[in-house]
Design a protein around this motif. Sequence first.
Motif, PDB file in Angstrom:
ATOM      1  N   TRP A   1       0.831  -1.199   0.000  1.00  0.00           N
ATOM      2  CA  TRP A   1       0.000   0.000   0.000  1.00  0.00           C
ATOM      3  C   TRP A   1       0.868   1.252   0.000  1.00  0.00           C
ATOM      4  N   VAL A   2       1.886   1.258   0.853  1.00  0.00           N
ATOM      5  CA  VAL A   2       2.774   2.422   0.916  1.00  0.00           C
ATOM      6  C   VAL A   2       3.479   2.637  -0.422  1.00  0.00           C
ATOM      7  N   ASP A   3       3.928   1.551  -1.031  1.00  0.00           N
ATOM      8  CA  ASP A   3       4.620   1.660  -2.313  1.00  0.00           C
ATOM      9  C   ASP A   3       3.689   2.179  -3.403  1.00  0.00           C
ATOM     10  N   SER A   4       2.422   1.765  -3.365  1.00  0.00           N
ATOM     11  CA  SER A   4       1.477   2.239  -4.374  1.00  0.00           C
ATOM     12  C   SER A   4       1.209   3.726  -4.232  1.00  0.00           C
ATOM     13  N   VAL A   5       1.090   4.187  -2.987  1.00  0.00           N
ATOM     14  CA  VAL A   5       0.896   5.625  -2.758  1.00  0.00           C
ATOM     15  C   VAL A   5       2.150   6.399  -3.123  1.00  0.00           C
ATOM     16  N   ALA A   6       3.296   5.902  -2.681  1.00  0.00           N
ATOM     17  CA  ALA A   6       4.561   6.590  -2.952  1.00  0.00           C
ATOM     18  C   ALA A   6       4.891   6.592  -4.443  1.00  0.00           C
ATOM     19  N   GLY A   7       4.382   5.606  -5.175  1.00  0.00           N
ATOM     20  CA  GLY A   7       4.685   5.533  -6.592  1.00  0.00           C
ATOM     21  C   GLY A   7       3.908   6.515  -7.438  1.00  0.00           C
ATOM     22  N   SER A   8       2.858   7.109  -6.899  1.00  0.00           N
ATOM     23  CA  SER A   8       2.064   8.095  -7.626  1.00  0.00           C
ATOM     24  C   SER A   8       2.540   9.492  -7.252  1.00  0.00           C
TER      25      SER A   8
ATOM     26  N   VAL B   1       2.254  13.414  -3.009  1.00  0.00           N
ATOM     27  CA  VAL B   1       2.311  14.814  -2.570  1.00  0.00           C
ATOM     28  C   VAL B   1       1.114  15.143  -1.693  1.00  0.00           C
ATOM     29  N   LEU B   2      -0.082  14.734  -2.118  1.00  0.00           N
ATOM     30  CA  LEU B   2      -1.288  15.040  -1.353  1.00  0.00           C
ATOM     31  C   LEU B   2      -1.293  14.327   0.002  1.00  0.00           C
ATOM     32  N   VAL B   3      -0.841  13.068   0.011  1.00  0.00           N
ATOM     33  CA  VAL B   3      -0.839  12.297   1.258  1.00  0.00           C
ATOM     34  C   VAL B   3       0.137  12.907   2.265  1.00  0.00           C
ATOM     35  N   LEU B   4       1.336  13.273   1.833  1.00  0.00           N
ATOM     36  CA  LEU B   4       2.311  13.838   2.774  1.00  0.00           C
ATOM     37  C   LEU B   4       1.933  15.256   3.189  1.00  0.00           C
ATOM     38  N   ALA B   5       1.272  16.012   2.324  1.00  0.00           N
ATOM     39  CA  ALA B   5       0.776  17.328   2.735  1.00  0.00           C
ATOM     40  C   ALA B   5      -0.278  17.174   3.822  1.00  0.00           C
ATOM     41  N   LEU B   6      -1.191  16.214   3.643  1.00  0.00           N
ATOM     42  CA  LEU B   6      -2.206  15.956   4.663  1.00  0.00           C
ATOM     43  C   LEU B   6      -1.568  15.440   5.945  1.00  0.00           C
ATOM     44  N   LEU B   7      -0.569  14.585   5.805  1.00  0.00           N
ATOM     45  CA  LEU B   7       0.112  14.045   6.983  1.00  0.00           C
ATOM     46  C   LEU B   7       0.794  15.161   7.772  1.00  0.00           C
ATOM     47  N   ALA B   8       1.393  16.110   7.078  1.00  0.00           N
ATOM     48  CA  ALA B   8       2.040  17.233   7.758  1.00  0.00           C
ATOM     49  C   ALA B   8       1.023  18.057   8.540  1.00  0.00           C
ATOM     50  N   ILE B   9      -0.164  18.223   7.981  1.00  0.00           N
ATOM     51  CA  ILE B   9      -1.212  18.989   8.662  1.00  0.00           C
ATOM     52  C   ILE B   9      -1.707  18.256   9.904  1.00  0.00           C
TER      53      ILE B   9
ATOM     54  N   SER C   1       9.186  10.003  -2.567  1.00  0.00           N
ATOM     55  CA  SER C   1      10.183  10.761  -3.318  1.00  0.00           C
ATOM     56  C   SER C   1      10.653  11.963  -2.513  1.00  0.00           C
ATOM     57  N   LEU C   2      11.796  12.521  -2.908  1.00  0.00           N
ATOM     58  CA  LEU C   2      12.316  13.709  -2.235  1.00  0.00           C
ATOM     59  C   LEU C   2      11.372  14.890  -2.410  1.00  0.00           C
ATOM     60  N   THR C   3      10.723  14.992  -3.558  1.00  0.00           N
ATOM     61  CA  THR C   3       9.802  16.108  -3.791  1.00  0.00           C
ATOM     62  C   THR C   3       8.604  16.032  -2.852  1.00  0.00           C
ATOM     63  N   SER C   4       8.015  14.847  -2.696  1.00  0.00           N
ATOM     64  CA  SER C   4       6.871  14.724  -1.791  1.00  0.00           C
ATOM     65  C   SER C   4       7.295  14.968  -0.350  1.00  0.00           C
ATOM     66  N   ARG C   5       8.498  14.554   0.018  1.00  0.00           N
ATOM     67  CA  ARG C   5       8.982  14.835   1.375  1.00  0.00           C
ATOM     68  C   ARG C   5       9.298  16.314   1.544  1.00  0.00           C
ATOM     69  N   LEU C   6       9.703  16.985   0.470  1.00  0.00           N
ATOM     70  CA  LEU C   6       9.887  18.439   0.542  1.00  0.00           C
ATOM     71  C   LEU C   6       8.553  19.133   0.791  1.00  0.00           C
ATOM     72  N   VAL C   7       7.491  18.638   0.169  1.00  0.00           N
ATOM     73  CA  VAL C   7       6.155  19.170   0.434  1.00  0.00           C
ATOM     74  C   VAL C   7       5.817  19.015   1.916  1.00  0.00           C
ATOM     75  N   PHE C   8       6.133  17.857   2.478  1.00  0.00           N
ATOM     76  CA  PHE C   8       5.900  17.597   3.903  1.00  0.00           C
ATOM     77  C   PHE C   8       6.627  18.629   4.770  1.00  0.00           C
ATOM     78  N   LEU C   9       7.872  18.962   4.405  1.00  0.00           N
ATOM     79  CA  LEU C   9       8.680  19.889   5.194  1.00  0.00           C
ATOM     80  C   LEU C   9       8.251  21.344   5.017  1.00  0.00           C
ATOM     81  N   VAL C  10       7.691  21.678   3.865  1.00  0.00           N
ATOM     82  CA  VAL C  10       7.274  23.056   3.625  1.00  0.00           C
ATOM     83  C   VAL C  10       5.887  23.327   4.210  1.00  0.00           C
ATOM     84  N   VAL C  11       4.988  22.375   4.061  1.00  0.00           N
ATOM     85  CA  VAL C  11       3.616  22.573   4.542  1.00  0.00           C
ATOM     86  C   VAL C  11       3.550  22.550   6.061  1.00  0.00           C
TER      87      VAL C  11
END
Length: 355
Positions: free
Chosen positions: A261-268, A273-281, A301-311
Motif C-alpha cells: 500500500w505504501v509503495d502504491s501511494v509513494a509511486g504516484s 504529494v497530497l498524502v504527505l501534505a495531509l500528513l504534515a497537517i 520521493s524527495l519532492t513529496s517529502r519536501l512538500v511535507f517539510l514546507v507545509v
Amino acid sequence: MSNSQSNSDLGGTPLEPSPLAVPTPQHRAHQPDGPHKPKRSREAGLALVCAVILVAVLAQQALKGLLTNPAAANWATVFVSITVQALPFIVLGVIVSATIAAFVPPTAIARLLSRRPGLAVPAAAAAGAALPGCECGSVPIAARLIASGLTPAAALAFLLSAPAINPVVLGATAVAFPNNPEMVIGRLLASLAASIAVGMVWLALGRDDLLARVRSQPAGSGSKLTVFLSTAQHDFLQTGGFLVVGSAAAATMQTLLPRAWVDSVAGSAVLSVLVLALLAILLCLCSQADAFVAVGLSQFSLTSRLVFLVVGPMVDLKLIALQAGTFGWRFAWRFSLLTVTLAVISACLVGWWLL
C-alpha cells in the motif's frame, strides 16, 4: 464623611465593604493567596514521572519479551533514532527562542522593516531566517508586530517563514539528510517563496479588517531571567511532546502499514504529494524535528517529502487553532487554505527544478 465613619459615630459597627467594591492595596495585602497551581502542576508531573518509572521497572521482563518481536523491535529502533537525533536541535531552538522572547521586543523587529508594503513583505519573510523558534511562537509574535504598526501582509509573511527557514531548522534538515544536501536548499527556497507569495497575495486581495481583533499575548512578567526560563520550559515541553507524537507516528507507519500500500501511494507523484501534505497537517510536528520524521518516510520521493517539510511549519491543526484564537476563525480558514495551496505549489516547483 464616609459611611463607615458616620455609622461609627452613631454607635454602630463599621459597614462591611461591598463584595463588588474594588479592593484597596491594603485589602489586597491581607487577602490570602490562591492555590499554587504551578506547584501543583510540578507535583503532578513528578508523580507521573515516578509512576512511569515504576511501571517500566515492574514490566521490564514483559518489555524485553515484547522487543523480541521483529515488528516491535523495528518500531522501537525507528522511534528512538528519530527522537535522539532531533533532541539537540530542539534544545538549541528552545534556548534561542527563549532568548528572543526575553531580550528582543517585537517593536524592534517592526522598526527594522520597511514601511513600504511591497518591500516589507519580502523583507519580513527574509527576516524569519534570523529568528529561530517554533511555529507556535511565531503566531503571537506576528500579532504583536501587527499591533506595533507593521503591514499585516508583512507580519503574515514573517509568521510563515520564521519557523521554516531559520538556521536551527536548516541545520536539522542537513543532519537528517546528509546524502541529500539539496533538500536544505530546496526547503529554504520553497519556504521563502511560499511565504512571500502568501504575503503578496494577502497584500493584493486579503482583508485586513479580519485582523482588527488582534490580541497579542502579553509579555511575560518578572525579570528577563524569569521570562527566559518560563518560555524555555513551555517551548521544550510543547515541542518535545509533538516530537514524541511525530516519532511514534512515523515508526508506526514504517512498521504497520502494508508495504504494498505504501509503495502504491509513494509511486504516484500526485497522490504522494497530497498524502504527505495531509500528513504534515495532521501530525502537527515542530519544525525543528520534522526533518527527522521526513527522512524516515524513505518510500516517498524527495519532492513529496519536501512538500511535507514546507507545509508542516506553515499549516497544521495546532496552528489553525492558534491563528483562530489570535485573529479569529474567519481569518484562520481563509489564511490556511491560501497558505497550504501556495506551499504545495512552491514545494512542487522547487522539487521539480532542484530535486
